[in-house]
Design a protein around this motif. Sequence first.
Motif, PDB file in Angstrom:
ATOM      1  N   ASP A 145      53.131  90.475  52.517  1.00 32.57           N
ATOM      2  CA  ASP A 145      54.320  90.088  53.284  1.00 32.57           C
ATOM      3  C   ASP A 145      54.585  91.030  54.465  1.00 32.57           C
ATOM      4  OD1 ASP A 145      54.978  92.262  51.739  1.00 32.57           O
ATOM      5  OD2 ASP A 145      56.978  91.535  51.192  1.00 32.57           O
ATOM      6  N   ASP A 146      53.719  92.031  54.660  1.00 29.77           N
ATOM      7  CA  ASP A 146      53.896  93.019  55.717  1.00 29.77           C
ATOM      8  C   ASP A 146      53.191  92.556  56.993  1.00 29.77           C
ATOM      9  OD1 ASP A 146      54.576  95.985  56.450  1.00 29.77           O
ATOM     10  OD2 ASP A 146      52.475  95.706  57.025  1.00 29.77           O
ATOM     11  N   ALA A 147      53.915  92.501  58.098  1.00 27.37           N
ATOM     12  CA  ALA A 147      53.376  91.972  59.348  1.00 27.37           C
ATOM     13  C   ALA A 147      52.207  92.801  59.872  1.00 27.37           C
ATOM     14  CB  ALA A 147      54.478  91.906  60.397  1.00 27.37           C
ATOM     15  N   GLU A 148      52.292  94.113  59.735  1.00 28.82           N
ATOM     16  CA  GLU A 148      51.216  94.981  60.212  1.00 28.82           C
ATOM     17  C   GLU A 148      49.935  94.774  59.407  1.00 28.82           C
ATOM     18  OE1 GLU A 148      50.843  99.748  60.769  1.00 28.82           O
ATOM     19  OE2 GLU A 148      52.776  98.853  61.334  1.00 28.82           O
ATOM     20  N   PHE A 149      50.096  94.634  58.092  1.00 32.64           N
ATOM     21  CA  PHE A 149      48.936  94.380  57.228  1.00 32.64           C
ATOM     22  C   PHE A 149      48.298  93.040  57.584  1.00 32.64           C
ATOM     23  CE2 PHE A 149      47.138  92.583  53.307  1.00 32.64           C
ATOM     24  CZ  PHE A 149      46.208  93.566  52.983  1.00 32.64           C
ATOM     25  N   ASP A 171      47.877  92.232  43.304  1.00 33.30           N
ATOM     26  CA  ASP A 171      48.118  93.667  43.452  1.00 33.30           C
ATOM     27  C   ASP A 171      48.819  93.881  44.799  1.00 33.30           C
ATOM     28  OD1 ASP A 171      48.118  96.384  43.774  1.00 33.30           O
ATOM     29  OD2 ASP A 171      45.961  96.653  43.447  1.00 33.30           O
ATOM     30  N   LEU A 172      50.143  93.729  44.788  1.00 34.64           N
ATOM     31  CA  LEU A 172      50.916  93.765  46.025  1.00 34.64           C
ATOM     32  C   LEU A 172      51.041  95.178  46.606  1.00 34.64           C
ATOM     33  CD1 LEU A 172      53.720  91.211  45.123  1.00 34.64           C
ATOM     34  CD2 LEU A 172      51.810  90.872  46.707  1.00 34.64           C
ATOM     35  N   LYS A 173      50.809  96.185  45.792  1.00 35.28           N
ATOM     36  CA  LYS A 173      50.841  97.556  46.311  1.00 35.28           C
ATOM     37  C   LYS A 173      49.637  97.800  47.215  1.00 35.28           C
ATOM     38  CE  LYS A 173      51.192 102.411  44.956  1.00 35.28           C
ATOM     39  NZ  LYS A 173      51.292 103.372  43.815  1.00 35.28           N
ATOM     40  N   THR A 174      48.478  97.360  46.775  1.00 33.10           N
ATOM     41  CA  THR A 174      47.269  97.530  47.577  1.00 33.10           C
ATOM     42  C   THR A 174      47.212  96.511  48.710  1.00 33.10           C
ATOM     43  OG1 THR A 174      46.091  98.310  45.605  1.00 33.10           O
ATOM     44  CG2 THR A 174      44.747  97.639  47.483  1.00 33.10           C
ATOM     45  N   PHE A 175      47.726  95.307  48.441  1.00 29.61           N
ATOM     46  CA  PHE A 175      47.658  94.209  49.409  1.00 29.61           C
ATOM     47  C   PHE A 175      49.074  93.702  49.708  1.00 29.61           C
ATOM     48  CE2 PHE A 175      43.789  94.105  46.791  1.00 29.61           C
ATOM     49  CZ  PHE A 175      42.822  94.313  47.765  1.00 29.61           C
ATOM     50  N   PRO A 176      49.812  94.391  50.571  1.00 26.67           N
ATOM     51  CA  PRO A 176      51.193  93.992  50.886  1.00 26.67           C
ATOM     52  C   PRO A 176      51.210  92.778  51.811  1.00 26.67           C
ATOM     53  CG  PRO A 176      50.581  95.875  52.207  1.00 26.67           C
ATOM     54  CD  PRO A 176      49.404  95.618  51.292  1.00 26.67           C
ATOM     55  N   SER A 207      52.021  81.743  53.605  1.00 31.93           N
ATOM     56  CA  SER A 207      52.394  82.333  54.891  1.00 31.93           C
ATOM     57  C   SER A 207      51.372  83.375  55.325  1.00 31.93           C
ATOM     58  CB  SER A 207      53.786  82.949  54.779  1.00 31.93           C
ATOM     59  OG  SER A 207      54.129  83.643  55.957  1.00 31.93           O
ATOM     60  N   PHE A 208      50.903  84.182  54.376  1.00 25.64           N
ATOM     61  CA  PHE A 208      49.863  85.168  54.648  1.00 25.64           C
ATOM     62  C   PHE A 208      48.588  84.478  55.131  1.00 25.64           C
ATOM     63  CE2 PHE A 208      46.135  87.357  52.633  1.00 25.64           C
ATOM     64  CZ  PHE A 208      46.090  88.456  53.477  1.00 25.64           C
ATOM     65  N   LEU A 209      48.187  83.402  54.452  1.00 24.69           N
ATOM     66  CA  LEU A 209      46.993  82.667  54.858  1.00 24.69           C
ATOM     67  C   LEU A 209      47.143  82.126  56.277  1.00 24.69           C
ATOM     68  CD1 LEU A 209      46.112  80.593  51.643  1.00 24.69           C
ATOM     69  CD2 LEU A 209      45.249  82.833  52.338  1.00 24.69           C
ATOM     70  N   CYS A 210      48.307  81.567  56.579  1.00 21.78           N
ATOM     71  CA  CYS A 210      48.535  81.032  57.921  1.00 21.78           C
ATOM     72  C   CYS A 210      48.331  82.107  58.983  1.00 21.78           C
ATOM     73  CB  CYS A 210      49.949  80.459  58.028  1.00 21.78           C
ATOM     74  SG  CYS A 210      50.169  78.852  57.225  1.00 21.78           S
ATOM     75  N   ASP A 211      48.868  83.283  58.755  1.00 19.17           N
ATOM     76  CA  ASP A 211      48.745  84.358  59.738  1.00 19.17           C
ATOM     77  C   ASP A 211      47.300  84.821  59.896  1.00 19.17           C
ATOM     78  OD1 ASP A 211      51.387  84.291  60.369  1.00 19.17           O
ATOM     79  OD2 ASP A 211      51.910  86.223  59.465  1.00 19.17           O
ATOM     80  N   VAL A 212      46.595  84.976  58.796  1.00 18.30           N
ATOM     81  CA  VAL A 212      45.210  85.454  58.861  1.00 18.30           C
ATOM     82  C   VAL A 212      44.299  84.389  59.474  1.00 18.30           C
ATOM     83  CG1 VAL A 212      43.220  86.247  57.522  1.00 18.30           C
ATOM     84  CG2 VAL A 212      45.515  87.029  56.922  1.00 18.30           C
ATOM     85  N   LEU A 213      44.541  83.125  59.121  1.00 22.22           N
ATOM     86  CA  LEU A 213      43.696  82.033  59.594  1.00 22.22           C
ATOM     87  C   LEU A 213      44.074  81.546  60.990  1.00 22.22           C
ATOM     88  CD1 LEU A 213      43.678  79.950  56.299  1.00 22.22           C
ATOM     89  CD2 LEU A 213      41.755  81.274  57.206  1.00 22.22           C
ATOM     90  N   GLY A 214      45.255  81.937  61.449  1.00 17.98           N
ATOM     91  CA  GLY A 214      45.714  81.465  62.746  1.00 17.98           C
ATOM     92  C   GLY A 214      46.169  80.014  62.721  1.00 17.98           C
ATOM     93  N   GLU A 215      46.673  79.566  61.558  1.00 13.22           N
ATOM     94  CA  GLU A 215      47.172  78.204  61.408  1.00 13.22           C
ATOM     95  C   GLU A 215      48.697  78.207  61.441  1.00 13.22           C
ATOM     96  OE1 GLU A 215      45.358  75.477  61.147  1.00 13.22           O
ATOM     97  OE2 GLU A 215      43.357  76.363  60.923  1.00 13.22           O
ATOM     98  N   LYS A 216      49.285  77.176  62.045  1.00 20.34           N
ATOM     99  CA  LYS A 216      50.743  77.075  62.074  1.00 20.34           C
ATOM    100  C   LYS A 216      51.303  76.779  60.690  1.00 20.34           C
ATOM    101  CE  LYS A 216      51.182  75.630  66.907  1.00 20.34           C
ATOM    102  NZ  LYS A 216      51.659  74.552  67.831  1.00 20.34           N
TER     103      LYS A 216
END
Length: 289
Positions: free
Chosen positions: A45-49, A38-43, A145-154
């Motif tokens: 690819d959005d950096a702020e999200f 559900d990309l509308k609720t969970f965007p 890519s989303f997982l990397c950002d949330v998890l703090g992994e390169k």
Amino acid sequence: SILKATKNSFICSLRPCTKHAIAVESREIRMDLNEIIDLKTFPIDDAEFRAACKKQFEDAGVFVMPGFVRKNAIDTVRDEGIANKDKVFKSTKQHNVYLTPKDDRFADDHARNRLVTSSKGCITDDLMPQLSPLRQLYDAPVFRSFLCDVLGEKEIHEYADPLSSINLHFAEKGEELGWHFDNSSFAITLMVQAPEKGGTFEYVNDVRDAHSREMGFTQVDEILDGKAPVEVVEAEAGTLVFFRGRNSIHRVSPNEGDLTRILAVLAYNSEPDVELSEAARMTFYGRLN
């Protein structure tokens, strides 16, 4: 406290095919990613999200995204799992909460050696259909890519062995996952079929400090004796959960209903070409490949 993961009440949140797949059951048509997520609720690819998700995960150690996977996609994953249920590897084992061998320096009833029971069934990565929505989600570059950002992994990578990257766990009535700490720094799970009763995810944050070897024996005893308060997450089908379990003890309570609890575990490594150890594969899957 009980955290209910519903799409209208977010908990700690804002709300290519792998070469290993050999399963006979498979979809004939690949789903688009927006048919899966559900990309509308969970965007995602959005950096702020992403930044908001990362902050809440870091603050709480758990991050719950109810309704992340759409109903049609999660129903497909459920049906794929049921179609392959005859291939489930069943196991019931006793272990201590540290998932380590017995330490003879401590008594059998000491927190270090007290035993709990884990019983479950598992379908491994190689049995997941090539075009499964679950595999498409796991492989999607924007999801990784989303997982990397949330998890703090390169970067994150799939397991090099053919069994460990994607697992479906089945818990029948009376089956449970006993209290334990994880060896990995994070876990990502997706509820595929919620049980009718029981089968809830329970945890207590920051019970030990593995880095400093502070094992939290007193608090572990209190938890095993049922004398400590625990946090509870009740998740419906389609809910994605991030959890840091290295220092936070957790379990899945016994399934008390007739409906099988089905949970997908999405496993990644921060380094490429890593295999789960042969001993672990024999323990969890009953085979090496």
